[in-house]
Design an enzyme around this catalytic site. Structure first.
Site, PDB file in Angstrom:
ATOM      1  N   LYS A  77       1.102  -0.849  -0.154  1.00 21.35           N
ATOM      2  CA  LYS A  77      -0.122   0.570  -0.098  1.00 21.35           C
ATOM      3  C   LYS A  77       0.783   1.446  -0.111  1.00 21.35           C
ATOM      4  CE  LYS A  77      -3.742   1.484   3.211  1.00 21.35           C
ATOM      5  NZ  LYS A  77      -4.794   1.527   4.129  1.00 21.35           N
ATOM      6  N   SER A 152      -9.327   1.111   3.065  1.00 18.88           N
ATOM      7  CA  SER A 152      -9.084   2.084   1.748  1.00 18.88           C
ATOM      8  C   SER A 152      -7.499   1.384   1.329  1.00 18.88           C
ATOM      9  CB  SER A 152      -7.953   2.714   3.103  1.00 18.88           C
ATOM     10  OG  SER A 152      -6.956   2.616   4.303  1.00 18.88           O
ATOM     11  N   SER A 176     -10.027  -1.278   7.247  1.00 15.47           N
ATOM     12  CA  SER A 176      -9.056  -1.494   5.799  1.00 15.47           C
ATOM     13  C   SER A 176      -8.522  -2.549   5.158  1.00 15.47           C
ATOM     14  CB  SER A 176      -7.768   0.299   5.990  1.00 15.47           C
ATOM     15  OG  SER A 176      -9.001   1.658   5.521  1.00 15.47           O
TER      16      SER A 176
HETATM   17  N1  GLN Z   1     -12.652   2.707   6.844  1.00 20.25           N
HETATM   18  C1  GLN Z   1     -12.101   3.497   7.780  1.00 20.25           C
HETATM   19  C2  GLN Z   1     -11.985   5.323   7.923  1.00 20.25           C
HETATM   20  O1  GLN Z   1     -12.336   5.858   6.396  1.00 20.25           O
HETATM   21  C3  GLN Z   1     -11.003   2.839   7.881  1.00 20.25           C
HETATM   22  C4  GLN Z   1      -9.741   3.227   7.039  1.00 20.25           C
HETATM   23  C5  GLN Z   1      -8.072   2.416   7.675  1.00 20.25           C
HETATM   24  O2  GLN Z   1      -9.206   1.809   8.399  1.00 20.25           O
HETATM   25  N2  GLN Z   1      -7.123   3.015   7.355  1.00 20.25           N
HETATM   26  O3  GLN Z   1     -11.520   5.544   8.761  1.00 20.25           O
END
Ligand code: GLN
Length: 499
Positions: A77, A152, A176
């Site tokens: 990532k 994400s 994510s």
């Molecule tokens: N969907 C969650 C957020 O937008 C988790 C994101 C993540 O785990 N980086 O904060």
């Protein structure tokens, strides 16, 4: 030798037995990225040193041969700093940022013989659950390009699913790794908070962020997690706990989970909020676990319904502080004043930050700054932290009665692009089932468990274990993987070989 079908341990054997060279395996994936990435937008940057490093390992093979991930091509990532490579975090703010050093995770992977193939697309600064918040365009779900891959770490999950790498590494602050893994039919692990060093990983919310593997099979994740876990003096929150040999211990219960107590995480709430197909998949898994002798019970976590608001208060507060460093002075996007001097320092900052950050990131910085401002701190941030502690206590309580919890990853199968616009309440509620494990610091994973009878899209099941008990996660997930026969499946269009 079917490279696409092989588990990582088999790829390692092929390399050790010289059935394939490290360079050939690296080229195989580079060709696939070239062939397929155009339609998915999963990979942002190719590591142009990858082939050179592969050749170097081939030429010095005796030195590398016994390393656990020798020659395994891995994508990251784009929050992981890699020396001399661009690291954008999916943001215009860091579009031209090249890191002078590599993250601890990256150093450990390389030491284990892995090849860093490149960087994956993601929601900007890891904020989102659909990958539509990337400054570099959305990633499409390999199973159906009208749908999101989740986020994400959407690029990382889509890349594994489409066979653009042997494995990838994502980060999970509130789901994510797990949610995109569920949406793309791959295995995604969020380890216990502190298992993996955060050094060199661009921060979103430091008390929640954890790196974790995204792979085709559970066994692949054990192997990778073993490599990246363990104390790192450069991250004071990394744990001293010994790292078990998950890859060798794998399934020490030998499939015997007789009398293992497994709890539904608020079954009533799950029934109320999940789609029929998700519920049916969970029930199939329940029946299977029971047939193996597991004892299922309902576990109540009364504060679970508070976890989304608590998560968004805590994470945006931390983000507002973590993202304050991007001011365009030391690094980051700098606005072009076209020869004019800005009227004030404030104008200079606000132009840089106003242009460099995307909408969702700005929304969260504003919300977090508000929560932390004097007068509101006690009312919001402090309150949220108190409830967070209580959520953790309720989990610990639950684990005095059961060894594992089962829950959905997401209430539904993947949604369509544009269906949950950023900033809408619905877009935040997507995270209902994942954020609580982060708030409590618990290890959790998503394992493929089936496909929707309606649209054929993947459905993952979430397992959550007590702190540092990743072993139970792996044991039970590998049983589910073998029984449900969803893991290991790729969309047909990506089954064709090479470039
Ligand atoms: N969907 C969650 C957020 O937008 C988790 C994101 C993540 O785990 N980086 O904060």
């Amino acid at each position: 030798m079917d490279l696409l079908d092989s588990k990582i341990e088999n790829l390692v054997s092929f390399i050790r037995d010289k059935e394939i060279s490290v360079s050939e395996l690296c080229q195989f994936y580079l060709d696939r990225i070239e062939k397929f990435n155009g339609e998915l937008n999963a990979v942002l940057t190719i590591n142009f040193h990858a082939l050179r490093r592969a050749k170097y390992i081939d030429e010095n093979f005796s030195r590398y041969k016994d390393r656990p991930l020798v020659g395994i091509p891995i994508l990251l990532k784009d929050v992981f700093c890699v020396e001399k490579m661009k690291t954008t975090a999916g943001s215009l703010m860091l579009e031209d940022f090249t890191s002078p050093y590599s993250a601890e995770v990256v150093q450990r992977l390389e030491k284990a013989g892995a090849i860093i193939l490149g960087k994956c697309n993601q929601d900007e600064f890891a904020m989102g659950n659909s990958n539509e918040n990337s400054a570099f365009g959305p990633v499409l779900n390999p199973w159906d390009k009208q749908f999101v891959p989740g986020g994400s770490s959407g690029g990382s999950a889509a890349a594994v699913s489409a066979g653009l790498c042997a494995a990838s590494i994502g980060t999970d602050t509130g789901g994510s790794v797990r949610q995109p893994s569920s949406f793309c039919n791959v295995v995604g692990v969020k380890p216990t908070y502190g298992r993996v060093s955060r050094y060199g990983m661009i921060a979103y919310a430091s008390s929640l962020d954890q790196a974790g593997p995204i792979t085709m099979y559970v066994e692949d994740s054990t192997l990778i997690l073993e490599v990246i876990s363990g104390r790192d003096g450069k991250d004071s929150t990394s744990s001293q706990k010994e790292v078990p040999k998950w890859s060798f211990n794998r399934n020490p219960r030998k499939g015997n989970i007789k009398n293992l107590k497994v709890g539904w995480l608020n079954r009533k709430y799950i029934e109320k909020s999940c789609s029929l197909e998700v519920m049916q998949t969970l029930e199939k898994v329940e029946k299977f676990l029971q047939s193996c002798g597991a004892v299922m019970q309902d576990v109540s976590l009364p504060l679970m319904e508070m976890s989304v608001p608590v998560y968004y208060l805590v994470s945006t507060s931390e983000a507002s502080s973590n993202l304050a460093r991007y001011d365009g002075v030391r690094y980051g996007y700098r606005f072009d004043f076209q020869g004019n001097t800005p009227n004030s320092l404030e104008e200079f900052y606000s132009r840089n930050r106003g242009m460099g950050f995307g909408h969702e990131v700005k929304r969260r910085i504003i919300m977090g700054t508000y929560c932390l401002s004097s007068g509101y701190y006690d009312e919001y941030y402090n309150k949220a932290s108190q409830i967070r502690r209580q959520i953790r206590d309720q989990f610990l309580d639950a684990f005095s009665g059961v060894s594992l919890l089962i829950a959905p990853v997401s209430s539904s199968t993947p949604f369509k692009l544009g269906e949950n616009p950023a900033g809408s309440l619905d877009s935040y509620l997507v995270d209902s089932f994942t954020v609580s494990a982060n708030l409590a610091g618990l290890p959790a994973l998503s394992v493929p468990a089936g496909f929707s009878p309606l649209n054929g899209l993947p459905i993952g099941v979430q397992l959550i274990a007590p702190h540092f008990d990743e072993q139970t996660l792996f044991d039970v997930a590998s049983l589910i993987q073998n029984e449900m026969k969803a893991a290991g499946k790729r969309p047909d269009v990506f089954l064709t070989k090479g470039g």
